[in-house]
Motif scaffolding. Structure first.
Motif, PDB file in Angstrom:
ATOM      1  N   VAL A 154       0.843  -1.200   0.000  1.00  0.00           N
ATOM      2  CA  VAL A 154       0.000   0.000   0.000  1.00  0.00           C
ATOM      3  C   VAL A 154       0.877   1.249   0.000  1.00  0.00           C
ATOM      4  CG1 VAL A 154      -1.688   1.335   1.333  1.00  0.00           C
ATOM      5  CG2 VAL A 154      -2.023  -1.119   0.997  1.00  0.00           C
ATOM      6  N   GLY A 155       1.989   1.197   0.714  1.00  0.00           N
ATOM      7  CA  GLY A 155       2.921   2.327   0.715  1.00  0.00           C
ATOM      8  C   GLY A 155       3.498   2.590  -0.667  1.00  0.00           C
ATOM      9  N   LEU A 156       3.835   1.521  -1.385  1.00  0.00           N
ATOM     10  CA  LEU A 156       4.337   1.685  -2.750  1.00  0.00           C
ATOM     11  C   LEU A 156       3.285   2.333  -3.647  1.00  0.00           C
ATOM     12  CD1 LEU A 156       6.205  -1.708  -3.226  1.00  0.00           C
ATOM     13  CD2 LEU A 156       7.246   0.574  -3.115  1.00  0.00           C
ATOM     14  N   MET A 157       2.041   1.898  -3.519  1.00  0.00           N
ATOM     15  CA  MET A 157       0.975   2.477  -4.354  1.00  0.00           C
ATOM     16  C   MET A 157       0.737   3.942  -3.981  1.00  0.00           C
ATOM     17  SD  MET A 157       0.122   0.261  -6.579  1.00  0.00           S
ATOM     18  CE  MET A 157       1.810  -0.289  -6.557  1.00  0.00           C
TER      19      MET A 157
ATOM     20  N   LEU B  36       3.485   5.942  -5.548  1.00  0.00           N
ATOM     21  CA  LEU B  36       3.321   6.087  -6.992  1.00  0.00           C
ATOM     22  C   LEU B  36       2.289   7.162  -7.311  1.00  0.00           C
ATOM     23  CD1 LEU B  36       3.834   5.071  -9.935  1.00  0.00           C
ATOM     24  CD2 LEU B  36       1.853   3.592  -9.572  1.00  0.00           C
ATOM     25  N   PHE B  37       1.128   7.078  -6.679  1.00  0.00           N
ATOM     26  CA  PHE B  37       0.085   8.064  -6.947  1.00  0.00           C
ATOM     27  C   PHE B  37       0.539   9.470  -6.531  1.00  0.00           C
ATOM     28  CE2 PHE B  37      -2.931   4.299  -6.244  1.00  0.00           C
ATOM     29  CZ  PHE B  37      -2.961   3.991  -7.588  1.00  0.00           C
ATOM     30  N   PHE B  38       1.223   9.573  -5.393  1.00  0.00           N
ATOM     31  CA  PHE B  38       1.722  10.856  -4.912  1.00  0.00           C
ATOM     32  C   PHE B  38       2.723  11.458  -5.900  1.00  0.00           C
ATOM     33  CE2 PHE B  38       4.763  13.319  -2.263  1.00  0.00           C
ATOM     34  CZ  PHE B  38       3.899  14.294  -1.808  1.00  0.00           C
ATOM     35  N   ALA B  39       3.607  10.621  -6.430  1.00  0.00           N
ATOM     36  CA  ALA B  39       4.596  11.120  -7.397  1.00  0.00           C
ATOM     37  C   ALA B  39       3.907  11.711  -8.627  1.00  0.00           C
ATOM     38  CB  ALA B  39       5.549   9.990  -7.801  1.00  0.00           C
TER      39      ALA B  39
ATOM     40  N   THR C 205      -4.557   8.931  -4.112  1.00  0.00           N
ATOM     41  CA  THR C 205      -3.440   9.201  -3.206  1.00  0.00           C
ATOM     42  C   THR C 205      -3.936   9.333  -1.773  1.00  0.00           C
ATOM     43  OG1 THR C 205      -2.238  10.340  -4.959  1.00  0.00           O
ATOM     44  CG2 THR C 205      -1.526  10.775  -2.694  1.00  0.00           C
ATOM     45  N   LEU C 206      -4.995  10.098  -1.591  1.00  0.00           N
ATOM     46  CA  LEU C 206      -5.542  10.293  -0.246  1.00  0.00           C
ATOM     47  C   LEU C 206      -6.049   8.979   0.353  1.00  0.00           C
ATOM     48  CD1 LEU C 206      -7.422  13.673  -0.811  1.00  0.00           C
ATOM     49  CD2 LEU C 206      -5.275  13.312   0.456  1.00  0.00           C
ATOM     50  N   LEU C 207      -6.722   8.173  -0.458  1.00  0.00           N
ATOM     51  CA  LEU C 207      -7.217   6.884   0.026  1.00  0.00           C
ATOM     52  C   LEU C 207      -6.067   5.934   0.365  1.00  0.00           C
ATOM     53  CD1 LEU C 207     -10.207   6.406  -2.417  1.00  0.00           C
ATOM     54  CD2 LEU C 207     -10.376   6.548   0.085  1.00  0.00           C
ATOM     55  N   CYS C 208      -5.050   5.899  -0.472  1.00  0.00           N
ATOM     56  CA  CYS C 208      -3.889   5.053  -0.176  1.00  0.00           C
ATOM     57  C   CYS C 208      -3.169   5.533   1.082  1.00  0.00           C
ATOM     58  CB  CYS C 208      -2.911   5.034  -1.349  1.00  0.00           C
ATOM     59  SG  CYS C 208      -3.346   3.867  -2.627  1.00  0.00           S
ATOM     60  N   THR C 209      -3.091   6.842   1.248  1.00  0.00           N
ATOM     61  CA  THR C 209      -2.450   7.387   2.443  1.00  0.00           C
ATOM     62  C   THR C 209      -3.273   7.044   3.687  1.00  0.00           C
ATOM     63  OG1 THR C 209      -1.472   9.151   1.125  1.00  0.00           O
ATOM     64  CG2 THR C 209      -1.557   9.499   3.506  1.00  0.00           C
ATOM     65  N   ALA C 210      -4.585   7.121   3.567  1.00  0.00           N
ATOM     66  CA  ALA C 210      -5.450   6.713   4.686  1.00  0.00           C
ATOM     67  C   ALA C 210      -5.271   5.224   4.980  1.00  0.00           C
ATOM     68  CB  ALA C 210      -6.915   7.025   4.369  1.00  0.00           C
TER      69      ALA C 210
END
Length: 178
Positions: free
Chosen positions: A24-27, A30-33, A152-157
């Motif tokens: 999940v951190g990798l995803m 990726l989205f953040f980048a 990005t926000l959902l992955c960060t959550a």
């Protein structure tokens, strides 16, 4: 349950939790980048470059089995981890991992419902040199970018929930069993 079985179950639970957190951190990364560098950089250029670059990114991601594996396994491993935690009686940990899995599931739904169809529309728009209508670029600058920010926000959550689950798991697991 004997000590050996409990130790194997604890190792499995630990592995699932750590792997799901990494995936999940990798995803999220990726989205953040894409949010902070790729899409703003593309938006600063011309439309032909935008289309060519996005097609290149999509082709590289779509054709990468490592990406596809990580993208799907992030959900599957988190869900498996939630089940293992629930069955082990660690309900609080299971809830946090389950929340992470649910948030990541929404990421997958958004990807398949919004981002991939736009990627496909871009791929099917014909040769860049022959394109006269670049309205697809506006769809990317608005819809695709906005959806990516949500991903990005959902992955960060989800990553935050997994971090909380790891803390709870560490507190619930006797020293020496993990």
């Amino acid at each position: 349950m004997n000590t050996g079985q409990r130790s194997r179950n604890t190792r499995l639970a630990t592995a699932l939790m750590v792997v799901s957190t990494i995936l999940v951190g990798l995803m999220a990364g990726l989205f953040f980048a894409f949010d902070v560098s790729v899409m703003p950089g593309l938006a600063a250029g011309d439309e032909q470059t935008y289309v060519t670059a996005m097609r290149g990114f999509n082709k590289a991601i779509d054709g990468n089995p490592l990406f596809g594996t990580a993208f799907v396994l992030a959900l599957l491993v988190a869900a498996a981890s939630a089940v293992v935690e629930y069955r082990a009686g660690r309900r609080g940990t299971a809830l946090w991992v389950g929340a992470a899995a649910a948030a990541y599931l929404v990421v997958l739904v958004l990807t398949f419902a919004v981002n991939i169809p736009l990627n496909d529309e871009l791929a099917d728009a014909g040769a860049v040199a022959d394109m006269r209508d670049f309205s697809i670029v506006e769809k990317f600058k608005t819809t695709w970018v906005t959806t990516n920010i949500v991903r990005t926000l959902l992955c960060t959550a989800a990553l935050t929930a997994l971090a909380r689950a790891l803390v709870l798991y560490g507190r619930a697991t006797p020293a020496g069993e993990s």
